[in-house]
Motif scaffolding. Structure first.
Motif, mmCIF file in Angstrom:
data_model
loop_
_atom_site.group_PDB
_atom_site.id
_atom_site.type_symbol
_atom_site.label_atom_id
_atom_site.label_comp_id
_atom_site.label_asym_id
_atom_site.label_seq_id
_atom_site.Cartn_x
_atom_site.Cartn_y
_atom_site.Cartn_z
ATOM 1 N N UNK A 152 46.534 6.971 38.718
ATOM 2 C CA UNK A 152 46.577 8.133 38.041
ATOM 3 C C UNK A 152 45.409 9.063 38.575
ATOM 4 N N UNK A 153 44.319 8.566 39.011
ATOM 5 C CA UNK A 153 43.102 9.344 39.351
ATOM 6 C C UNK A 153 43.489 10.230 40.660
ATOM 7 N N UNK A 154 44.224 9.444 41.662
ATOM 8 C CA UNK A 154 44.665 10.290 42.739
ATOM 9 C C UNK A 154 45.436 11.440 42.380
ATOM 10 N N UNK A 155 46.465 11.196 41.667
ATOM 11 C CA UNK A 155 47.373 12.319 41.167
ATOM 12 C C UNK A 155 46.509 13.454 40.457
ATOM 13 N N UNK A 204 48.992 10.941 51.590
ATOM 14 C CA UNK A 204 49.347 11.707 52.363
ATOM 15 C C UNK A 204 50.720 12.231 51.703
ATOM 16 N N UNK A 205 51.479 11.761 50.925
ATOM 17 C CA UNK A 205 52.572 12.265 50.240
ATOM 18 C C UNK A 205 52.114 13.787 49.211
ATOM 19 N N UNK A 206 50.936 13.311 48.912
ATOM 20 C CA UNK A 206 50.233 14.403 47.787
ATOM 21 C C UNK A 206 49.346 15.470 48.565
ATOM 22 N N UNK A 207 49.297 15.164 49.792
ATOM 23 C CA UNK A 207 48.321 16.269 50.599
ATOM 24 C C UNK A 207 47.087 16.111 50.449
ATOM 25 N N UNK A 208 46.588 14.779 50.257
ATOM 26 C CA UNK A 208 45.138 14.300 50.011
ATOM 27 C C UNK A 208 44.978 13.357 50.984
ATOM 28 N N UNK A 209 43.718 13.389 51.952
ATOM 29 C CA UNK A 209 43.187 12.252 52.719
ATOM 30 C C UNK A 209 42.273 11.253 51.649
#
Length: 591
Positions: A152-155, A204-209
């Motif tokens: 949830x935090x990554x999202x 990677x799916x969300x565009x975040x490293x």
């Protein structure tokens, strides 16, 4: 008219930037992520502003909406840890944390890491990147600990423009709870499943490293492009050999005062002789001390057979304690003698505690064991005082300065113990920490400020270790603590002769149990820092540009993560750690 002026003043205050409302303020802002409370958890962004002003070591927290009490503990620890890492005196600043969330969030320490980064940035006027996010609790040694709700935090971070998301080391693989409702007739059943999720791949799916980080210093590189340069401490333990040998000689000769013995005592004496011959003098001293407790216990078993004899011995030891306390309260304390006076005051206080344990024991055997330990604790204080004449170039410290420092450590110990309790730290260590804290408070009330400060440091060490050792690789922590202790002793050597930190360092070097080694390295480091602060010799750490490229930073995927391994063998690693820590904590009391 008066109302209009008040209203205008209020408007001006509200329109003034937060940092501008404080004199000589340094400010930094950072974004964190949390999880909303309720049945349907989602990620939410938190805005955190840190304002640092000249002050006296106070921490203030404002939260909107209201969060649970552990946010106060996270802020306190973030301020202390940032100052420790930078080598600045916490008691010379005040810290204001303003925390604003979009919705009510679950209480928890997961913002501790970013709060520490922001505090360092405020103290050093560093610019923080707004596309870097992190979650992770903060440990007192600068390590970053595990947290929940990572998906949830990554999202939430991705939704708010994050390019980099930092997570605690070992948490690349996480498990997400999924609920499925099935109907059987008119009854609804909820099945709960846990789905494995690779956060790097999901990022990677969300565009975040997504990167794992183990320490605040690693995280600081991502946020600011700077890292704290740690001095390479080099000191020669051999330079303390002469004075530590006198300590060992005095402890060894005192063994002859007791004719009674047993096999265990003789084995310890033989082991101590070996340490002595190898030049490991404080390790020898400690081992002779353990042997002497056993010899005294054997003596008491043969000589104390009636309640009257027991009461007479208790009264005799209490008189010795009172005489020692009177002497120690009148003895002047200098920058070098501080450590010796503190060691003596601490041991006398422990003897008083043990004497009380002896009086309240449930069995004769337990009573005599505690009585023997109490007697030898008083004797060990005398041994430490015997080397006072060997300390040269001393100058007196004011009692008020000592008092303020002791009060600060007592307050810090209290805060850390509450924080450790909220995180379900090791129960034995927390219990020992509270006991040391109560002893520190008693010494403080009696005006024995040096002993109060050192006893509070014992409490701080217990509280810190109760949470630090439950996560991460113990060998890495031991090596990190060893390097920190060497650096602190080297720094202290610039203006004094830190024999007590050096003695504890030597003892740690000769131990096998990694948890006991960690304890003594930590004690050595904290004592050396205390001595440096008392003479204001501690130097601020240098910030250097990092040659580190975040986009080449590697988060391993071949090995199973720490968290995944624990899931596959539930309870085993935690149980092993608890047993080892408890054994270590008991052993450390026998020094």
């Amino acid at each position: 008219m008066r109302f209009a002026l008040k209203f205008l003043t209020l408007i001006l205050i509200l329109l003034t930037p937060v940092g501008a409302q404080f004199e000589n303020a340094q400010e930094a802002s950072i974004k964190a992520v949390a999880v909303t409370s309720g049945d349907q958890p989602t990620g939410v962004v938190i805005n955190i502003s840190v304002i640092v002003t000249p002050g006296e070591g106070k921490v203030f927290v404002s939260t909107t909406p209201y969060t649970e009490i552990d946010m106060q503990g996270s802020a306190q620890l973030a301020a202390i840890t940032a100052c420790d890492m930078l080598g600045v005196d916490f008691t010379k600043y005040n810290f204001f944390y303003i925390i604003e969330a979009e919705a009510p969030i679950v209480g928890g320490p997961s913002a501790g890491g970013v709060m520490t980064v922001a505090t360092i940035a405020a103290l050093k006027n560093l610019q923080i990147r707004d596309d870097v996010y992190m979650t992770g609790m903060i440990y007192p040694d600068g390590y970053i600990g595990p947290v929940g709700g990572l998906k949830y935090k990554l999202e939430a971070a991705a939704k708010n423009g994050a390019k980099i998301f930092l997570i605690p080391e070992g948490q690349r693989i996480t498990y997400v709870e999924e609920k499925k409702v099935r109907r059987v007739g008119i009854i609804s059943y909820i099945d709960v499943e846990y789905k494995k999720l690779d956060l790097v791949e999901y990022g990677e799916e969300l565009g975040v490293d997504v990167y794992e980080v183990a320490t605040i210093n690693e995280a600081l590189k991502f946020f600011t492009g700077y890292e704290i340069k740690h001095p390479e401490g080099q000191f020669n333990i051999g330079s303390y050999s002469t004075i530590l040998k006198k300590l060992a000689d005095r402890m060894k000769s005192s063994l002859d005062e007791i004719s009674a013995t047993n096999d265990d005592a003789e084995k310890l004496i033989k082991k101590a002789d070996q340490y002595y011959n190898e030049g490991k003098y404080y390790t020898a001293t400690s081992t002779y001390f353990q042997a002497k407790i056993l010899k005294r216990y054997e003596e008491y078993k043969s000589k104390i057979v009636t309640a009257q004899q027991f009461d007479e011995e208790v009264e005799k030891i209490q008189n010795e304690i009172d005489q020692m306390k009177n002497y120690l309260s009148e003895e002047k304390v200098g920058v070098n003698s501080l450590q010796i006076i503190a060691a003596a005051q601490e041991r006398v206080a422990e003897a008083e505690n043990l004497l009380e344990d002896a009086k309240n024991a449930r069995t004769d055997d337990e009573a005599l064991q505690n009585l023997a330990y109490a007697k030898e604790r008083v004797e060990s204080a005398k041994v430490w005082l015997s080397i006072l004449p060997d300390l040269k170039n001393d100058y007196e410290l004011s009692k008020e300065v000592l008092k303020r420092r002791a009060e600060f450590y007592v307050t810090e110990a209290s805060s850390l113990l509450i924080y450790a309790s909220s995180l379900n730290g090791n129960e034995y260590l927390i219990s020992e920490g509270f006991e040391s804290l109560e002893t520190a408070k008693r010494l403080l009330s009696e005006g024995l400020y040096a002993g109060a400060a050192v006893m509070a440091l014992d409490s701080i060490t217990d509280a810190s270790l109760s949470i630090e050792v439950t996560y991460g690789k113990i060998d890495d922590k031991v090596e990190g603590a060893r390097e920190a202790a060497m650096a602190a002793i080297s720094e202290a050597e610039k203006s004094l002769f830190p024999v007590l930190p050096a003695a504890y360092f030597e003892y740690a070097e000769n131990l096998d149990n990694p948890y006991v080694k960690l304890m003594y390295y930590k004690l050595s480091m904290r004592l050396a820092k205390l001595l440096s602060l008392m003479v204001s010799s501690g130097e601020e750490k240098e910030l250097v540009h990092s040659e580190f490229n975040p986009y080449t930073y590697y988060t391993p995927s071949s090995e199973k993560s720490t968290i995944e391994k624990i899931v596959e063998t539930p309870g085993f690693e935690g149980l092993a750690a608890v047993i080892a820590i408890t054994v270590a904590a008991i052993a450390v009391r026998r020094r």
